[in-house]
Design a protein around this motif. Structure first.
Motif, PDB file in Angstrom:
ATOM      1  N   VAL A   6       0.925  -1.319  -0.095  1.00  0.00           N
ATOM      2  CA  VAL A   6      -0.039   0.002  -0.051  1.00  0.00           C
ATOM      3  C   VAL A   6       0.942   1.071  -0.333  1.00  0.00           C
ATOM      4  O   VAL A   6       1.646   1.459   1.011  1.00  0.00           O
ATOM      5  CB  VAL A   6      -0.837   0.179   1.205  1.00  0.00           C
ATOM      6  N   ILE A   7       0.667   2.048  -0.991  1.00  0.00           N
ATOM      7  CA  ILE A   7       1.550   3.309  -1.122  1.00  0.00           C
ATOM      8  C   ILE A   7       0.831   4.418  -0.418  1.00  0.00           C
ATOM      9  O   ILE A   7      -0.392   4.660  -0.707  1.00  0.00           O
ATOM     10  CB  ILE A   7       1.880   3.545  -2.564  1.00  0.00           C
ATOM     11  N   GLY A   8       1.267   4.724   0.646  1.00  0.00           N
ATOM     12  CA  GLY A   8       0.659   5.496   1.705  1.00  0.00           C
ATOM     13  C   GLY A   8       0.366   4.760   2.949  1.00  0.00           C
ATOM     14  O   GLY A   8       1.252   4.038   3.335  1.00  0.00           O
ATOM     15  N   GLY A   9      -0.864   4.560   3.528  1.00  0.00           N
ATOM     16  CA  GLY A   9      -1.473   3.607   4.508  1.00  0.00           C
ATOM     17  C   GLY A   9      -1.684   3.957   5.903  1.00  0.00           C
ATOM     18  O   GLY A   9      -1.924   3.059   6.834  1.00  0.00           O
ATOM     19  N   THR A  10      -1.348   5.156   6.174  1.00  0.00           N
ATOM     20  CA  THR A  10      -1.472   5.498   7.735  1.00  0.00           C
ATOM     21  C   THR A  10      -2.473   6.477   8.093  1.00  0.00           C
ATOM     22  O   THR A  10      -2.846   6.820   9.220  1.00  0.00           O
ATOM     23  CB  THR A  10       0.219   6.056   8.082  1.00  0.00           C
ATOM     24  N   ILE A  13      -7.612   6.659   3.760  1.00  0.00           N
ATOM     25  CA  ILE A  13      -8.351   5.728   2.950  1.00  0.00           C
ATOM     26  C   ILE A  13      -6.984   4.497   2.955  1.00  0.00           C
ATOM     27  O   ILE A  13      -7.346   3.425   3.172  1.00  0.00           O
ATOM     28  CB  ILE A  13      -8.468   5.909   1.543  1.00  0.00           C
ATOM     29  N   GLY A  14      -5.985   5.198   3.254  1.00  0.00           N
ATOM     30  CA  GLY A  14      -4.912   3.978   3.347  1.00  0.00           C
ATOM     31  C   GLY A  14      -4.901   3.281   4.390  1.00  0.00           C
ATOM     32  O   GLY A  14      -4.460   2.241   4.418  1.00  0.00           O
ATOM     33  N   ARG A  15      -5.092   3.777   5.513  1.00  0.00           N
ATOM     34  CA  ARG A  15      -5.385   3.087   7.054  1.00  0.00           C
ATOM     35  C   ARG A  15      -6.178   2.013   6.562  1.00  0.00           C
ATOM     36  O   ARG A  15      -5.906   1.026   7.067  1.00  0.00           O
ATOM     37  CB  ARG A  15      -5.530   4.043   7.822  1.00  0.00           C
ATOM     38  N   HIS A  16      -7.333   2.246   6.396  1.00  0.00           N
ATOM     39  CA  HIS A  16      -8.452   1.320   6.135  1.00  0.00           C
ATOM     40  C   HIS A  16      -8.197   0.273   5.107  1.00  0.00           C
ATOM     41  O   HIS A  16      -8.415  -0.837   5.153  1.00  0.00           O
ATOM     42  CB  HIS A  16      -9.875   1.890   6.018  1.00  0.00           C
ATOM     43  N   CYS A  72      -2.424   5.031  -3.241  1.00  0.00           N
ATOM     44  CA  CYS A  72      -3.344   5.775  -2.580  1.00  0.00           C
ATOM     45  C   CYS A  72      -3.117   7.313  -2.576  1.00  0.00           C
ATOM     46  O   CYS A  72      -3.851   8.005  -2.203  1.00  0.00           O
ATOM     47  CB  CYS A  72      -3.644   5.439  -0.845  1.00  0.00           C
ATOM     48  N   VAL A  73      -1.811   7.455  -2.930  1.00  0.00           N
ATOM     49  CA  VAL A  73      -1.324   9.029  -2.987  1.00  0.00           C
ATOM     50  C   VAL A  73      -0.672   9.205  -4.093  1.00  0.00           C
ATOM     51  O   VAL A  73       0.359   9.940  -4.130  1.00  0.00           O
ATOM     52  CB  VAL A  73      -0.318   9.121  -1.569  1.00  0.00           C
ATOM     53  N   ALA A 205     -13.316  -2.020  -1.817  1.00  0.00           N
ATOM     54  CA  ALA A 205     -13.531  -1.923  -3.342  1.00  0.00           C
ATOM     55  C   ALA A 205     -11.914  -2.015  -3.761  1.00  0.00           C
ATOM     56  O   ALA A 205     -11.727  -2.825  -4.784  1.00  0.00           O
ATOM     57  CB  ALA A 205     -14.104  -0.713  -3.743  1.00  0.00           C
ATOM     58  N   LEU A 206     -11.114  -1.480  -3.097  1.00  0.00           N
ATOM     59  CA  LEU A 206      -9.745  -1.438  -3.450  1.00  0.00           C
ATOM     60  C   LEU A 206      -9.297  -2.890  -3.710  1.00  0.00           C
ATOM     61  O   LEU A 206      -8.655  -3.688  -4.624  1.00  0.00           O
ATOM     62  CB  LEU A 206      -8.814  -0.775  -2.842  1.00  0.00           C
TER      63      LEU A 206
END
Length: 326
Positions: A6-10, A13-16, A72-73, A205-206
């Motif tokens: 996961v690019i992002g993640g914290t 949306i990325g966290r979830h 995500c970012v 969805a992702l």
């Protein structure tokens, strides 16, 4: 597929998304700059780096060798072009686009029918609210181009997202108003129709698109029912177990106090509704509003999210109420 990067993640949306894949049994890794709180402990592998730096992406590829990548970012088209090249051999690359990518006002907006925003060279590299939709649309076109070159790249287009850990606090403004005040202003009599997307449904969805989506395709995501603003207020009042009087205010009413409808979060002058039938065909469904709202309200209260700085101040709102009801 067994592993996902996961690019992002914290943050939101990325966290979830990290949680969604972990609960589905994946080995999860994150690539980010490490500037935000990380709630995942030892359960997630980490690569620290700037996603705009190709070397950081290549380091993540070599270190993680992910089966799937969820981006995500990616806020600029070049971000997508670089990522789809670096991760060309992954089983899936999923780009988080946006309903703002649509450039045509239709109800509902459909993935394969509604025109996207155009994007010129200046817009593609300019970080502003005005260029957000064009940049996301151009990112979609990079996904489509990568798919034509054999990459299993796909796009997911959420409408405006709400839920726990929403640092934008757009929705928190209304949670706070309903929970604290007896009378609140709703612009244009609360008839604004802007479909929302519950964040856990976006994360689902992702994952579903990564597992079963078709290369080169885009998938809308949003709540399967789209209440108007006045209905959202009613649902929040029910969730907060309180009562609130909605005071409808026209654009003229608001202008007398130096406001306009767009000053209120979640207001949109024209309806914004995305068809989600394409995503539903993959087995996706949305969370009932009462469930999503309870989780959202609980988290917002626990973390003192009020969104007050994202809407009119209470004194101005009170002046509108007094003028409208005098």
């Amino acid at each position: 597929m067994d592993s996902v990067l996961v690019i992002g993640g914290t943050r939101f949306i990325g966290r979830h998304t990290v949680t969604e894949f972990r609960e589905a049994g994946y080995d999860v890794a994150m690539l980010n700059r490490g500037r935000h709180d990380d709630p995942f402990g030892d359960g997630v592998e980490r690569v620290t780096g700037d996603r705009r730096d190709r070397d950081a992406l290549e380091t993540a590829r070599e270190q993680i060798d992910p089966d799937a990548v969820v981006d995500c970012v990616a806020y600029f088209p070049d971000d997508v072009a670089t990522a789809t090249d670096v991760f060309a051999d992954a089983d899936a690359y999923v780009y988080v686009s946006s309903g703002a990518a649509y450039g045509e006002e239709r109800v509902p907006k459909r993935e394969d029918e509604t025109a996207l925003e155009s994007c010129d060279e200046e817009q593609a590299t300019t970080d502003s609210a005005a260029t957000y939709g064009p940049r996301k649309a151009e990112g979609d076109r990079e996904v489509f181009a990568a798919a034509e070159d054999g990459v299993r790249a796909m796009s997911v287009r959420p409408t405006v997202v709400y839920g726990p850990h929403d640092y934008t606090e757009r929705f928190a403004y209304w949670v706070d108003r309903v929970a604290v005040q007896d009378r609140i202003v709703v612009p244009s009599d609360g008839l604004s129709l802007w479909q929302m997307a519950y964040v856990e449904d976006v994360a689902a969805a992702l994952r579903i698109v990564a597992e079963g989506g078709e290369a080169g395709e885009a998938y809308n995501v949003g709540d399967e029912h789209a209440p108007m603003l006045t209905q959202w207020v009613d649902l929040l009042a029910e969730t907060c177990e309180t009562g609130v009087e909605q005071i409808g205010a026209t654009a003229r009413d608001l202008a007398r106090e130096g406001l306009e409808p767009q000053d209120f979060p979640m207001y949109r002058a024209t309806p914004h509704v995305l068809s989600v039938e394409k995503l539903r065909s993959l087995g996706w469904t949305s969370t009932p509003h009462r469930v999503g709202l309870q989780r959202t309200v609980t988290e917002h209260r626990e973390n003192d999210r009020t969104g007050r700085k994202y809407g009119p101040d209470r004194d101005t709102e009170t002046a509108v109420i007094e003028r409208v009801t005098e």
